[in-house]
Write a protein that holds these residues in place. Sequence first.
Motif, PDB file in Angstrom:
ATOM      1  N   TYR A  55      32.514  40.716  44.530  1.00 43.00           N
ATOM      2  CA  TYR A  55      33.174  39.472  44.129  1.00 43.00           C
ATOM      3  C   TYR A  55      33.514  38.644  45.364  1.00 43.00           C
ATOM      4  N   ASN A  56      33.610  37.333  45.182  1.00 44.05           N
ATOM      5  CA  ASN A  56      33.998  36.462  46.286  1.00 44.05           C
ATOM      6  C   ASN A  56      35.406  36.816  46.748  1.00 44.05           C
ATOM      7  N   SER A  57      35.588  36.822  48.048  1.00 42.77           N
ATOM      8  CA  SER A  57      36.901  37.096  48.624  1.00 42.77           C
ATOM      9  C   SER A  57      36.977  36.415  49.985  1.00 42.77           C
ATOM     10  N   THR A  58      38.178  36.347  50.543  1.00 42.36           N
ATOM     11  CA  THR A  58      38.357  35.696  51.837  1.00 42.36           C
ATOM     12  C   THR A  58      39.148  36.591  52.778  1.00 42.36           C
ATOM     13  N   ILE A  59      38.930  36.359  54.062  1.00 46.66           N
ATOM     14  CA  ILE A  59      39.741  36.989  55.104  1.00 46.66           C
ATOM     15  C   ILE A  59      40.315  35.863  55.945  1.00 46.66           C
ATOM     16  N   ALA A  81      39.248  37.696  41.757  1.00 47.81           N
ATOM     17  CA  ALA A  81      38.451  37.910  40.546  1.00 47.81           C
ATOM     18  C   ALA A  81      39.186  38.773  39.515  1.00 47.81           C
ATOM     19  N   LEU A  82      39.364  38.238  38.316  1.00 50.63           N
ATOM     20  CA  LEU A  82      40.059  38.947  37.243  1.00 50.63           C
ATOM     21  C   LEU A  82      39.383  40.273  36.916  1.00 50.63           C
ATOM     22  N   GLU A  83      38.065  40.290  36.846  1.00 44.20           N
ATOM     23  CA  GLU A  83      37.339  41.520  36.519  1.00 44.20           C
ATOM     24  C   GLU A  83      37.646  42.622  37.541  1.00 44.20           C
ATOM     25  N   ALA A  84      37.705  42.267  38.806  1.00 45.20           N
ATOM     26  CA  ALA A  84      38.019  43.237  39.855  1.00 45.20           C
ATOM     27  C   ALA A  84      39.460  43.720  39.717  1.00 45.20           C
ATOM     28  N   ARG A  85      40.388  42.788  39.474  1.00 43.71           N
ATOM     29  CA  ARG A  85      41.790  43.164  39.324  1.00 43.71           C
ATOM     30  C   ARG A  85      42.003  44.068  38.110  1.00 43.71           C
ATOM     31  N   ASP A  86      41.322  43.761  37.023  1.00 40.70           N
ATOM     32  CA  ASP A  86      41.424  44.606  35.824  1.00 40.70           C
ATOM     33  C   ASP A  86      40.961  46.031  36.121  1.00 40.70           C
TER      34      ASP A  86
END
Length: 149
Positions: A55-59, A81-86
């Motif tokens: 999923y897209n993410s930032t640093i 990302a909601l899917e990742a958090r779920d």
Amino acid sequence: MTFMDLEGPRYAYMFGFLQADGHLQAGTGQKGRLTVEISHRDIGILRAFQQLCPYNSTITERTRATNFSASHHSAIWTLCALEARDRLVELGIPYGKKSTRITPPPVPFSRRDYLRGIIDADGAVGFTSQGLPFVSLATTISPSRRRPA
């Protein structure tokens, strides 16, 4: 391999690290985010997480005063990302304060790598001034599990 398949060593390590040093914050509606803030000298860990995550993410980086330093330079990985958090919640990372609520994941997982992630995030491995090896881990015991003195 699917996201957070904890039988994979890299995901098991990442999950242990996130349980110890990550923070899930809920927002309004389906908004929210996972953040991990660590010393800038360890930014490679966050870059590895970013590459492992589909999923897209930032640093980002920041410098601020802390209890230990007038100008601490840190790196922050953010994943929205909601899917990742779920998936993280399903595996055992709750939203909000978690220090008394985390437990090993409820699915098969690479134990060695999971523990390595927890120790890297909240522990230390080294040698005493007398040259003896040590491993330490900072944890919190749930008030309901404390033994009377």
